[in-house]
Design a protein around this motif. Structure first.
Motif, mmCIF file in Angstrom:
data_model
loop_
_atom_site.group_PDB
_atom_site.id
_atom_site.type_symbol
_atom_site.label_atom_id
_atom_site.label_comp_id
_atom_site.label_asym_id
_atom_site.label_seq_id
_atom_site.Cartn_x
_atom_site.Cartn_y
_atom_site.Cartn_z
ATOM 1 N N VAL A 9 0.841 -1.187 0.000
ATOM 2 C CA VAL A 9 0.000 0.000 0.000
ATOM 3 C C VAL A 9 0.883 1.245 0.000
ATOM 4 C CG1 VAL A 9 -1.966 -1.089 1.141
ATOM 5 C CG2 VAL A 9 -0.218 0.008 2.520
ATOM 6 N N GLN A 10 0.293 2.374 -0.340
ATOM 7 C CA GLN A 10 1.016 3.643 -0.363
ATOM 8 C C GLN A 10 0.372 4.620 0.618
ATOM 9 O OE1 GLN A 10 2.554 4.671 -4.552
ATOM 10 N NE2 GLN A 10 0.405 4.136 -4.836
ATOM 11 N N SER A 11 1.164 5.491 1.177
ATOM 12 C CA SER A 11 0.677 6.600 2.008
ATOM 13 C C SER A 11 -0.164 6.147 3.185
ATOM 14 C CB SER A 11 -0.129 7.588 1.161
ATOM 15 O OG SER A 11 0.620 7.996 0.046
ATOM 16 N N ALA A 12 0.126 4.962 3.728
ATOM 17 C CA ALA A 12 -0.609 4.481 4.898
ATOM 18 C C ALA A 12 0.259 3.482 5.639
ATOM 19 C CB ALA A 12 -1.914 3.822 4.472
ATOM 20 N N LEU A 13 0.265 3.561 6.956
ATOM 21 C CA LEU A 13 0.997 2.585 7.747
ATOM 22 C C LEU A 13 0.216 1.289 7.876
ATOM 23 C CD1 LEU A 13 2.391 4.883 10.573
ATOM 24 C CD2 LEU A 13 3.586 3.996 8.559
ATOM 25 N N SER A 14 -1.111 1.400 7.863
ATOM 26 C CA SER A 14 -1.946 0.202 7.942
ATOM 27 C C SER A 14 -3.290 0.480 7.291
ATOM 28 C CB SER A 14 -2.139 -0.232 9.393
ATOM 29 O OG SER A 14 -2.885 0.729 10.093
ATOM 30 N N VAL A 15 -3.995 -0.594 6.978
ATOM 31 C CA VAL A 15 -5.327 -0.506 6.398
ATOM 32 C C VAL A 15 -6.214 -1.471 7.165
ATOM 33 C CG1 VAL A 15 -6.737 -0.884 4.335
ATOM 34 C CG2 VAL A 15 -4.439 0.086 4.109
ATOM 35 N N GLN A 62 -10.342 1.242 5.273
ATOM 36 C CA GLN A 62 -10.066 2.545 5.859
ATOM 37 C C GLN A 62 -8.664 2.584 6.451
ATOM 38 O OE1 GLN A 62 -13.335 2.862 8.598
ATOM 39 N NE2 GLN A 62 -12.183 1.941 10.271
ATOM 40 N N ILE A 63 -8.167 3.799 6.624
ATOM 41 C CA ILE A 63 -6.842 4.055 7.172
ATOM 42 C C ILE A 63 -7.013 4.570 8.597
ATOM 43 C CG2 ILE A 63 -4.662 5.291 6.851
ATOM 44 C CD1 ILE A 63 -5.483 3.573 4.417
ATOM 45 N N PRO A 64 -6.585 3.789 9.606
ATOM 46 C CA PRO A 64 -6.711 4.273 10.989
ATOM 47 C C PRO A 64 -5.568 5.222 11.352
ATOM 48 C CG PRO A 64 -5.883 2.025 10.971
ATOM 49 C CD PRO A 64 -6.127 2.408 9.538
ATOM 50 N N SER A 65 -5.881 6.154 12.239
ATOM 51 C CA SER A 65 -4.847 7.027 12.800
ATOM 52 C C SER A 65 -5.032 7.023 14.312
ATOM 53 C CB SER A 65 -4.964 8.444 12.235
ATOM 54 O OG SER A 65 -6.122 9.071 12.733
ATOM 55 N N ALA A 66 -4.259 7.810 15.009
ATOM 56 C CA ALA A 66 -4.344 7.843 16.470
ATOM 57 C C ALA A 66 -5.700 8.354 16.953
ATOM 58 C CB ALA A 66 -3.229 8.708 17.035
ATOM 59 N N SER A 67 -6.339 9.214 16.166
ATOM 60 C CA SER A 67 -7.576 9.818 16.646
ATOM 61 C C SER A 67 -8.792 9.609 15.742
ATOM 62 C CB SER A 67 -7.364 11.325 16.829
ATOM 63 O OG SER A 67 -7.028 11.910 15.582
ATOM 64 N N ASN A 126 -4.028 4.880 -2.133
ATOM 65 C CA ASN A 126 -3.412 3.977 -1.173
ATOM 66 C C ASN A 126 -3.087 2.608 -1.761
ATOM 67 O OD1 ASN A 126 -5.767 5.507 0.777
ATOM 68 N ND2 ASN A 126 -3.610 5.749 1.266
ATOM 69 N N LEU A 127 -3.593 2.321 -2.956
ATOM 70 C CA LEU A 127 -3.353 1.028 -3.596
ATOM 71 C C LEU A 127 -2.210 1.104 -4.587
ATOM 72 C CD1 LEU A 127 -7.015 -0.077 -4.461
ATOM 73 C CD2 LEU A 127 -5.688 -0.570 -2.390
#
Length: 125
Positions: free
Chosen positions: A72-78, A93-98, A107-108
Motif C-alpha cells: 500500500v502507499q501513504s498508509a501505515l496500515s489498512v 479505511q486508514i486508521p490514525s491515532a484519533s 493507497n493502492l
C-alpha cells in the motif's frame, strides 16, 4: 463467493493476479474470508470497497474485521470495516491515532494484496 474490489463504486480496469472467498452461514451469522491480489488497480478514483457480500447483512451494524494488506502507499496500515447500510459493502479505511479515513485509489498499488476474515449478522431468512 468471489470477492471483487471497487474504487469509487466502479470495477473498471481492475484486474486480479488472484482472488478467492469462502463463507459459511450459521444461524443468523455469516463467517467469511476474502483474498484479493491485484495485478492492476485500474484508473478509477474514490473510496475502496468490496461490494456484494456473500449473504445480505443486517442493517445498522458496524463490524471491524481482521485485515492484512501488503503493498500500500501513504498508509501505515489498512483496516476493513463492514458498515452495514443499504450499500452492503466492506469499506477499507486508514486508521490514525484519533480517527479513520477511507482508503482510496491513492493507497493502492498495482500489486496490492488484501486478506480479510470476519463475521457479521445476516438478515433473517
Amino acid at each position: 463467493w468471489l470477492p471483487a474490489l471497487a474504487i469509487g463504486d466502479s470495477s473498471a480496469g481492475i484486474t486480479y493476479a488472484s482472488r478467492s472467498g469462502w463463507y459459511e452461514r450459521v444461524g443468523n451469522f455469516v463467517h467469511f474470508t476474502a483474498s484479493i491480489v491485484l495485478s492492476s488497480k485500474g484508473a478509477s478514483a474514490g473510496t475502496v470497497t468490496i461490494p456484494n457480500l456473500p449473504v445480505p447483512a443486517k442493517f445498522g451494524v458496524i463490524v471491524p474485521m481482521a485485515t492484512t494488506v501488503f503493498n500500500v502507499q501513504s498508509a501505515l496500515s489498512v483496516q476493513a470495516v463492514l458498515n452495514i447500510s443499504a450499500e452492503q459493502t466492506i469499506r477499507l479505511q486508514i486508521p490514525s491515532a484519533s480517527d479513520t479515513t477511507a482508503a482510496t485509489e491513492a493507497n493502492l498499488t498495482n500489486n496490492t494484496a488484501i486478506w480479510i476474515s470476519g463475521s457479521y449478522p445476516a438478515q433473517s431468512v
